[in-house]
Design an enzyme around this catalytic site. Structure first.
Site, short mmCIF file in Angstrom:
data_model
loop_
_atom_site.label_atom_id
_atom_site.label_comp_id
_atom_site.label_asym_id
_atom_site.label_seq_id
_atom_site.Cartn_x
_atom_site.Cartn_y
_atom_site.Cartn_z
N CYS A 167 0.84 -1.21 0.00
CA CYS A 167 0.00 0.00 0.00
C CYS A 167 0.88 1.25 0.00
O CYS A 167 1.78 1.38 0.83
CB CYS A 167 -0.90 -0.02 1.24
SG CYS A 167 -1.78 1.51 1.50
N1 MHO Z 1 -6.64 -2.35 2.18
C1 MHO Z 1 -6.50 -0.94 2.10
C2 MHO Z 1 -5.52 -0.57 1.03
C3 MHO Z 1 -5.30 0.87 0.84
S1 MHO Z 1 -4.14 1.16 -0.25
C4 MHO Z 1 -4.04 2.70 -0.70
C5 MHO Z 1 -7.85 -0.31 1.82
O1 MHO Z 1 -8.63 -0.95 1.14
O2 MHO Z 1 -8.09 0.79 2.25
O3 MHO Z 1 -4.05 0.27 -1.25
#
Ligand code: MHO
Length: 250
Positions: free
Chosen positions: A55
């Protein structure tokens, strides 16, 4: 003499390639913390690289705090689709991975320092996953913008692989390629963790294995900088300040 000319030509070719690697944003966009324009053309003493470590929210913050970093931006790279949206990338179907574009001042920080943070801030052996986040959009990657960076990235991988093996980890799955196009993510993702109301989320799983160096490393940062990245503390980047770390630590 001929050697010198070849060196010079290599620099020019690298420059041409690095200018092509970033798709320019239509409008000026200021970094929330560093206040520099994310879309500015690179100066002679500046270079850029793309790092994918899961992420991009937490990863970006880790890099913008390093002294000598001029700007960071988050985006998508390594896939097929032109100008993809977050939603499209999240589907895992565009082939892109979430990346941080780092622009740095070569006189203050070296690629070796950036590579140290890159290898230590996540687990590069997880394939199409980083912690809670799974899918090819979370794969580990280094997209370099010239051949010199590429060979350093590969050397650093070989060296860190040995350290990881000694500590019981498997093969590094990091994708390392040169000259890959970068697409800026939507504005609200830029410096996300420094924005009011952001969700303090980070899924990076540092291995806690220290990156010691590699053949050709040329660290420029004061070693004390690394006390700000304590991998024993879970989600240490999330917990740290947003402001850059002072470069003149004693
Ligand atoms: N599992 C996180 C990932 C955020 S990222 C910017 C969400 O769904 O918010 O990929």
């Amino acid at each position: 003499m001929i050697k010198k000319i070849i060196e010079y030509l290599k620099i020019i070719i690298d420059k041409l390639y690095s200018d092509r690697s970033t798709v320019k944003h239509k409008k000026k966009l200021l970094h929330t913390i560093l206040k520099n324009d994310l879309t500015a053309t690179l100066k002679d003493n500046e270079q850029e690289i793309l790092f994918g470590c899961g992420c991009f929210w937490g990863a970006e913050k880790g890099f913008w705090r390093l002294p000598g970093v001029i700007s960071t931006a988050v985006g998508y790279a390594g896939g097929e689709k032109e100008n993809p949206s977050y939603k499209e990338v999240c589907s895992g179907l565009t082939g892109h991975t979430e990346v941080v574009r780092v622009v740095w001042n070569n006189n203050e920080i070296d690629l070796s320092d950036l590579l140290k943070l890159f290898w230590e801030c996540h687990d590069p052996t997880q394939g199409n996953r980083q912690g809670n986040d799974s899918g090819s959009q979370y794969r580990s990657s280094i997209y370099t913008t010239n051949q010199h960076q590429l060979s350093k990235a590969i050397e650093s991988k070989n060296s860190y692989q040995k350290e990881l093996k000694n500590n019981g980890f498997g093969e590094i799955t990091t994708e390392i390629k040169n000259d890959i196009k970068f697409y800026f993510a939507e504005d609200y993702h830029q410096q996300y963790l420094a924005k009011p109301g952001s969700r303090p989320y980070c899924s990076a799983m540092p291995t806690k294995v220290i990156f010691k160096g590699f053949n050709g490393a040329n660290f420029k940062l004061n070693e004390k900088i690394w006390t700000y990245y304590n991998w024993e503390i879970s989600h240490c980047i999330l917990r740290g300040e947003n402001t850059p770390i002072e470069s003149n630590l004693q």
